[in-house]
Scaffold this motif. Structure first.
Motif, PDB file in Angstrom:
ATOM      1  N   ARG A  75       0.856  -1.195   0.000  1.00  0.00           N
ATOM      2  CA  ARG A  75       0.000   0.000   0.000  1.00  0.00           C
ATOM      3  C   ARG A  75       0.885   1.236   0.000  1.00  0.00           C
ATOM      4  NH1 ARG A  75      -2.191   3.487   3.857  1.00  0.00           N
ATOM      5  NH2 ARG A  75      -1.099   2.357   5.516  1.00  0.00           N
ATOM      6  N   PRO A 112      -6.127  -3.332  -8.745  1.00  0.00           N
ATOM      7  CA  PRO A 112      -7.413  -2.848  -8.219  1.00  0.00           C
ATOM      8  C   PRO A 112      -7.630  -3.099  -6.732  1.00  0.00           C
ATOM      9  CG  PRO A 112      -7.705  -4.102 -10.253  1.00  0.00           C
ATOM     10  CD  PRO A 112      -6.306  -4.321  -9.810  1.00  0.00           C
ATOM     11  N   ASP A 113      -6.985  -4.131  -6.168  1.00  0.00           N
ATOM     12  CA  ASP A 113      -7.228  -4.467  -4.769  1.00  0.00           C
ATOM     13  C   ASP A 113      -6.024  -5.237  -4.246  1.00  0.00           C
ATOM     14  OD1 ASP A 113      -7.638  -7.426  -5.268  1.00  0.00           O
ATOM     15  OD2 ASP A 113      -9.325  -6.635  -6.429  1.00  0.00           O
ATOM     16  N   ASP A 114      -6.064  -5.534  -2.939  1.00  0.00           N
ATOM     17  CA  ASP A 114      -4.939  -6.242  -2.340  1.00  0.00           C
ATOM     18  C   ASP A 114      -5.277  -7.698  -2.022  1.00  0.00           C
ATOM     19  OD1 ASP A 114      -6.613  -5.935  -0.195  1.00  0.00           O
ATOM     20  OD2 ASP A 114      -5.091  -5.165   1.177  1.00  0.00           O
ATOM     21  N   SER A 115      -6.184  -8.303  -2.806  1.00  0.00           N
ATOM     22  CA  SER A 115      -6.514  -9.712  -2.607  1.00  0.00           C
ATOM     23  C   SER A 115      -5.316 -10.574  -2.992  1.00  0.00           C
ATOM     24  CB  SER A 115      -7.729 -10.105  -3.449  1.00  0.00           C
ATOM     25  OG  SER A 115      -7.407 -10.108  -4.828  1.00  0.00           O
ATOM     26  N   ARG A 118      -4.187 -11.502  -6.564  1.00  0.00           N
ATOM     27  CA  ARG A 118      -3.332 -10.649  -7.391  1.00  0.00           C
ATOM     28  C   ARG A 118      -1.890 -11.158  -7.423  1.00  0.00           C
ATOM     29  NH1 ARG A 118      -6.742  -8.042 -10.680  1.00  0.00           N
ATOM     30  NH2 ARG A 118      -8.611  -7.504  -9.484  1.00  0.00           N
TER      31      ARG A 118
END
Length: 328
Positions: A75, A112-115, A118
């Motif tokens: 992040r 798009p996200d921190d799943s 990825r």
């Protein structure tokens, strides 16, 4: 201050705890164009073992005293980049560090996200399987495909892509239970337990018409047995040689190498980082399959920055299913 786990000495054979050292690292001010990143997830991959050796490879070796190289998600805590905003999630070589500054944001990809997906099916894992199976092996309906290391991150995805293409897919796994699970959960047509005394007989029984495609992750005796059973004009996608990653010397080539000539086999080695430019196309194709359940992303998620080295060491002996990620 931040935490890092660095390479203390080069491993000989299987890595041990003494090969790594925990250190405190000073976090400098963010320069113009730079980023302050906070690591969210770290990918644990077999290729990392090779990066610790001081020998020629597609990436330079990790230096003694440097954080261990690893892909991951982070992040953005502070940004002085015009391209990446504070709060964004980025993907790149985070290494074994919990907070760190990069001078140039150019090498970081916004996601798009921190799943954890990825780093798995929608990350380098999926890209590796997609390039090797779709572009190199290119299985056709009715052909027989063998995938070694099928319980691993890349192998499990590659096997499913071959199944989706209409091929008859045989996996190679370590242990009767793992072979059963990979067959039941991923819809494969069979699995060879290479730890069984009769694994060669299993391979012969499951490939009565020979083998048209080999997606090779492991090398060693199983690779030789597969070469024996290749059909004329077969294709080999050479993705990895995991069986030799902890050897002090490079493993010898297959004894039956000559069959690649007489059977007119096409074999191509590939490294996924050469295909980063195709990552978006890959994710666009695989995301709907993942959403519908036609493609299953097997993963094992561990927790804790201080466990990174222990999880990595354990991974060298197998035992986990699918993509291995540490959430820090």
């Amino acid at each position: 201050m931040a935490k890092a786990i660095v390479l203390a000495r080069r491993p000989h054979g299987f890595p041990t705890a003494g090969d790594f050292e925990r250190v405190d690292a000073h976090v400098p001010a963010v320069p113009p164009g730079g980023l302050l990143l906070e690591t969210r997830h770290v990918s644990i991959d077999p290729a990392m073992r090779g990066w610790l050796d001081d020998r020629p490879s597609y990436l330079p070796p990790v230096g003694i005293g440097e954080p261990v190289r690893a892909l991951g998600l982070a992040r953005v805590v502070e940004s002085r980049s015009d391209r990446i905003a504070q709060g964004a999630i980025v993907r790149g070589f985070v290494g074994w560090r919990d907070r760190f500054v990069v001078d140039d944001a150019a090498g970081w990809e916004i996601v798009p996200d921190d799943s954890t997906a990825r780093l798995g099916v929608l990350g380098l894992t999926g890209l590796t399987a997609w390039v090797g199976m779709q572009q190199i092996a290119a299985p056709r309906a009715g052909e027989t495909v063998v995938v070694s290391g099928v319980t691993g991150a890349v192998g499990s995805v590659a096997a499913q892509l071959a199944r989706i293409a209409g091929a008859r897919v045989i996996g190679v796994a370590g242990g009767e239970e793992r072979a059963r699970r990979i067959t039941d959960e991923l819809g494969l047509h069979g699995a060879v337990d290479y730890r069984a005394d009769d694994w060669q007989e299993q391979l012969a029984e499951l490939t009565p018409d020979g083998i048209d495609v080999d997606f090779e992750n492991v090398g060693g005796p199983v690779f030789e047995a597969v070469i024996d059973r290749l059909n004329n004009h077969a294709r080999i996608a050479l993705c990895g040689l995991n069986s030799g990653y902890n050897a002090d010397t490079r493993p010898a080539g297959p004894r039956n190498f000559g069959y690649l000539l007489t059977k007119r086999v096409t074999m191509r080695g590939f490294i996924a980082i050469d295909h980063f430019g195709e990552a978006d196309a890959c994710a666009t194709e695989l995301a709907p399959l993942l959403a519908t359940g036609d493609l299953i992303g097997l993963e094992t998620v561990e927790t804790g920055f201080d466990r990174l080295d222990a999880v990595f060491i354990d991974s060298m002996r197998g035992g986990h299913l699918g993509k291995l990620v540490v959430t820090v």
